[in-house]
Design a protein around this motif. Structure first.
Motif, mmCIF file in Angstrom:
data_model
loop_
_atom_site.group_PDB
_atom_site.id
_atom_site.type_symbol
_atom_site.label_atom_id
_atom_site.label_comp_id
_atom_site.label_asym_id
_atom_site.label_seq_id
_atom_site.Cartn_x
_atom_site.Cartn_y
_atom_site.Cartn_z
ATOM 1 N N THR A 139 0.856 -1.192 0.000
ATOM 2 C CA THR A 139 0.000 0.000 0.000
ATOM 3 C C THR A 139 0.892 1.243 0.000
ATOM 4 N N ASP A 140 0.261 2.417 -0.055
ATOM 5 C CA ASP A 140 1.051 3.643 0.098
ATOM 6 C C ASP A 140 0.963 4.164 1.532
ATOM 7 N N ILE A 141 0.536 3.291 2.455
ATOM 8 C CA ILE A 141 0.449 3.665 3.875
ATOM 9 C C ILE A 141 1.839 3.539 4.492
ATOM 10 N N LYS A 142 2.347 4.647 4.975
ATOM 11 C CA LYS A 142 3.725 4.662 5.487
ATOM 12 C C LYS A 142 3.763 4.516 7.002
ATOM 13 N N ALA A 143 4.803 3.846 7.484
ATOM 14 C CA ALA A 143 4.947 3.649 8.928
ATOM 15 C C ALA A 143 5.307 4.971 9.598
ATOM 16 N N ALA A 144 4.681 5.224 10.744
ATOM 17 C CA ALA A 144 4.932 6.466 11.487
ATOM 18 C C ALA A 144 6.055 6.295 12.513
ATOM 19 N N PHE A 145 6.327 5.046 12.892
ATOM 20 C CA PHE A 145 7.379 4.791 13.871
ATOM 21 C C PHE A 145 7.866 3.353 13.747
ATOM 22 N N ILE A 146 8.924 3.050 14.487
ATOM 23 C CA ILE A 146 9.566 1.727 14.414
ATOM 24 C C ILE A 146 9.414 1.038 15.758
ATOM 25 N N LYS A 147 9.025 -0.239 15.723
ATOM 26 C CA LYS A 147 8.803 -0.998 16.951
ATOM 27 C C LYS A 147 9.860 -2.091 17.071
ATOM 28 N N CYS A 148 10.340 -2.296 18.282
ATOM 29 C CA CYS A 148 11.163 -3.475 18.573
ATOM 30 C C CYS A 148 10.897 -3.865 20.023
ATOM 31 N N ALA A 149 11.468 -4.953 20.466
ATOM 32 C CA ALA A 149 11.109 -5.467 21.787
ATOM 33 C C ALA A 149 12.267 -6.186 22.464
ATOM 34 N N ALA A 150 12.293 -6.057 23.790
ATOM 35 C CA ALA A 150 13.149 -6.914 24.622
ATOM 36 C C ALA A 150 12.321 -7.322 25.818
ATOM 37 N N ALA A 166 16.617 -1.261 13.891
ATOM 38 C CA ALA A 166 15.628 -0.205 14.175
ATOM 39 C C ALA A 166 16.339 1.143 14.278
ATOM 40 N N ALA A 167 17.467 1.146 14.988
ATOM 41 C CA ALA A 167 18.219 2.389 15.184
ATOM 42 C C ALA A 167 18.704 2.942 13.849
ATOM 43 N N ARG A 168 19.236 2.072 13.006
ATOM 44 C CA ARG A 168 19.766 2.551 11.722
ATOM 45 C C ARG A 168 18.646 3.075 10.823
ATOM 46 N N ALA A 169 17.487 2.418 10.867
ATOM 47 C CA ALA A 169 16.345 2.913 10.092
ATOM 48 C C ALA A 169 15.889 4.267 10.634
ATOM 49 N N SER A 170 15.963 4.440 11.935
ATOM 50 C CA SER A 170 15.574 5.713 12.557
ATOM 51 C C SER A 170 16.540 6.820 12.146
ATOM 52 N N VAL A 171 17.833 6.521 12.196
ATOM 53 C CA VAL A 171 18.840 7.529 11.829
ATOM 54 C C VAL A 171 18.662 7.936 10.362
ATOM 55 N N LYS A 172 18.392 6.945 9.525
ATOM 56 C CA LYS A 172 18.251 7.207 8.084
ATOM 57 C C LYS A 172 16.993 8.001 7.747
ATOM 58 N N THR A 173 15.886 7.713 8.452
ATOM 59 C CA THR A 173 14.588 8.294 8.061
ATOM 60 C C THR A 173 14.084 9.371 9.008
ATOM 61 N N ILE A 177 11.397 5.609 17.550
ATOM 62 C CA ILE A 177 11.390 4.192 17.931
ATOM 63 C C ILE A 177 10.574 3.990 19.192
ATOM 64 N N MET A 178 9.725 2.955 19.184
ATOM 65 C CA MET A 178 9.053 2.495 20.394
ATOM 66 C C MET A 178 9.610 1.120 20.740
ATOM 67 N N ALA A 179 10.241 1.026 21.891
ATOM 68 C CA ALA A 179 10.861 -0.243 22.292
ATOM 69 C C ALA A 179 10.087 -0.853 23.458
ATOM 70 N N ALA A 202 18.056 10.837 21.686
ATOM 71 C CA ALA A 202 17.228 10.336 22.791
ATOM 72 C C ALA A 202 15.775 10.781 22.658
ATOM 73 N N SER A 203 15.552 11.935 22.039
ATOM 74 C CA SER A 203 14.188 12.464 21.908
ATOM 75 C C SER A 203 13.328 11.640 20.953
ATOM 76 N N LYS A 204 13.936 10.678 20.269
ATOM 77 C CA LYS A 204 13.181 9.802 19.365
ATOM 78 C C LYS A 204 12.905 8.432 19.997
ATOM 79 N N ILE A 205 13.386 8.220 21.225
ATOM 80 C CA ILE A 205 13.302 6.890 21.837
ATOM 81 C C ILE A 205 12.189 6.848 22.878
ATOM 82 N N GLN A 206 11.285 5.885 22.712
ATOM 83 C CA GLN A 206 10.245 5.668 23.722
ATOM 84 C C GLN A 206 10.404 4.260 24.302
ATOM 85 N N ILE A 207 10.566 4.193 25.621
ATOM 86 C CA ILE A 207 10.698 2.898 26.278
ATOM 87 C C ILE A 207 9.317 2.498 26.811
ATOM 88 N N ALA A 208 8.670 1.601 26.051
ATOM 89 C CA ALA A 208 7.309 1.173 26.382
ATOM 90 C C ALA A 208 7.322 0.238 27.595
#
Ligand code: ZN
Length: 328
Positions: A139-150, A166-173, A177-179, A202-208
């Motif tokens: 689709t042309d629906i674009k992701a608004a953020f990146i998710k990963c998990a620990a 996730a970090a490299r995609a964040s730096v590039k785009t 990130i929501m972790a 750090a302002s792009k990092i959310q620790i869920a």
């Protein structure tokens, strides 16, 4: 004003309005779902298991309920392995008017499919970047953020690889990130360390799921790094009872952290992770109570207002923080 991607198109960031940053319209095991499409999902309010039409109906009902309670937008962190389906999200959004922010990323605690076992973080990041820049699932629906998990297994080799991707995609785009984290396993500090090593601001990092602990020292240790935290599992008493979650929120608000906090429930309108009788047993055993997309606007916020939450603090947490995290 910057724009943010929703499942129905780009919107000006100031149009997000009151936002629940972490709610799932559906949770399903995509491998099982693909191989055995007849497998049913269960509503968190048992007893019945439901088919695909009802999965859609329940998602619409819950999204509509959120809209009626003044919610304008949700962050929808349903990534790979949680049954991500942006066309499903789009239908629910169109039928209810709820704005939905889709994500890219991989939700896993240790397992990776061979496909990603045999690729490096840069190669994995390319998939995330394509979701952010071109669109998800054709689709042309674009992701608004990146998710990963620990989680309980900790930040092991596979998890580190996904975090670096996730970090490299964040730096590039520039996407945030929501972790997903597990305070009981002390995953947060290492997750942040990896992101910062990779050059993510750090302002792009959310620790869920930081709100799964009431250890204010642990939480402040994360906040000191400049990240966002999710007090985002209201109703999931299994990980921390409701009253302790509220006490944690109040403690952090008293310490002046309204501009770092997200309130949400991590609700799932339906899930196929458990048969309905097991969900019934879990609820009877006290694992969850009022665990729905409604709990924050219906119960958490009114209680906090009574306690002394100011209009400004509420606006910061429920409106401004999402804009700042998404457009940092
Ligand atoms: Zn979640």
């Amino acid at each position: 004003m910057a724009q943010v991607s929703t499942v129905t198109g780009m919107v000006e960031a100031d149009q997000l309005g009151t936002t629940l940053i972490h709610e799932h319209l559906r949770n399903s095991d995509e491998a099982v779902h693909n191989q055995w499409p007849q497998a049913g999902a269960a509503k968190e309010e048992p007893p019945h298991e439901v088919g695909p039409d009802e999965v859609h109906e329940i998602a619409v009902r819950e999204a509509k309920a959120a809209v009626d309670l003044g919610i304008k937008t949700i962050g929808e962190p349903t990534a790979m392995f949680l049954g991500r389906d942006v066309s499903f999200m789009k239908r629910v959004s169109e039928e209810t008017g709820l704005q939905v922010l889709p994500c890219t990323g991989i939700y896993t605690y240790d397992h990776l499919p061979q496909f990603f076992m045999n690729r490096d973080p840069d190669q994995i990041a390319e998939f995330f970047i394509a979701d952010i820049e071109q669109g998800i699932q054709g689709t042309d629906i674009k992701a608004a953020f990146i998710k990963c998990a620990a989680d309980e297994p900790g930040v092991n080799e596979n998890i580190e690889k996904i975090h670096r991707a996730a970090a490299r995609a964040s730096v590039k785009t520039g996407a945030p990130i929501m972790a997903h984290s597990r305070p009981a396993s002390n995953t947060g500090p290492r997750q942040i360390e990896i992101f910062l090593e990779e050059g993510v601001d750090a302002s792009k990092i959310q620790i869920a799921h930081t709100g799964d602990t009431d250890d204010l020292d642990y939480i402040e240790g994360l906040l000191e790094k400049g990240v966002w935290i999710g007090l985002d599992r209201y109703g999931l008493d299994l990980f921390l009872p409701y009253e302790k979650r509220q006490a944690t929120a109040k403690g952090l608000l008293e310490r002046g952290y309204a501009d770092r906090i997200f309130l949400s429930a991590d609700s799932v309108a339906t899930t196929d992770w458990f048969p309905s009788n097991v969900i019934e047993q879990l609820i009877a055993a006290g694992a969850a109570h009022d665990w729905t997309i409604r709990i924050v606007p219906e119960k958490v916020l009114p209680e906090l207002r009574e306690w002394g939450l100011s209009e400004e603090q509420e606006r910061t947490m429920m409106v401004d923080n999402a804009v700042r995290w998404l457009t940092a």
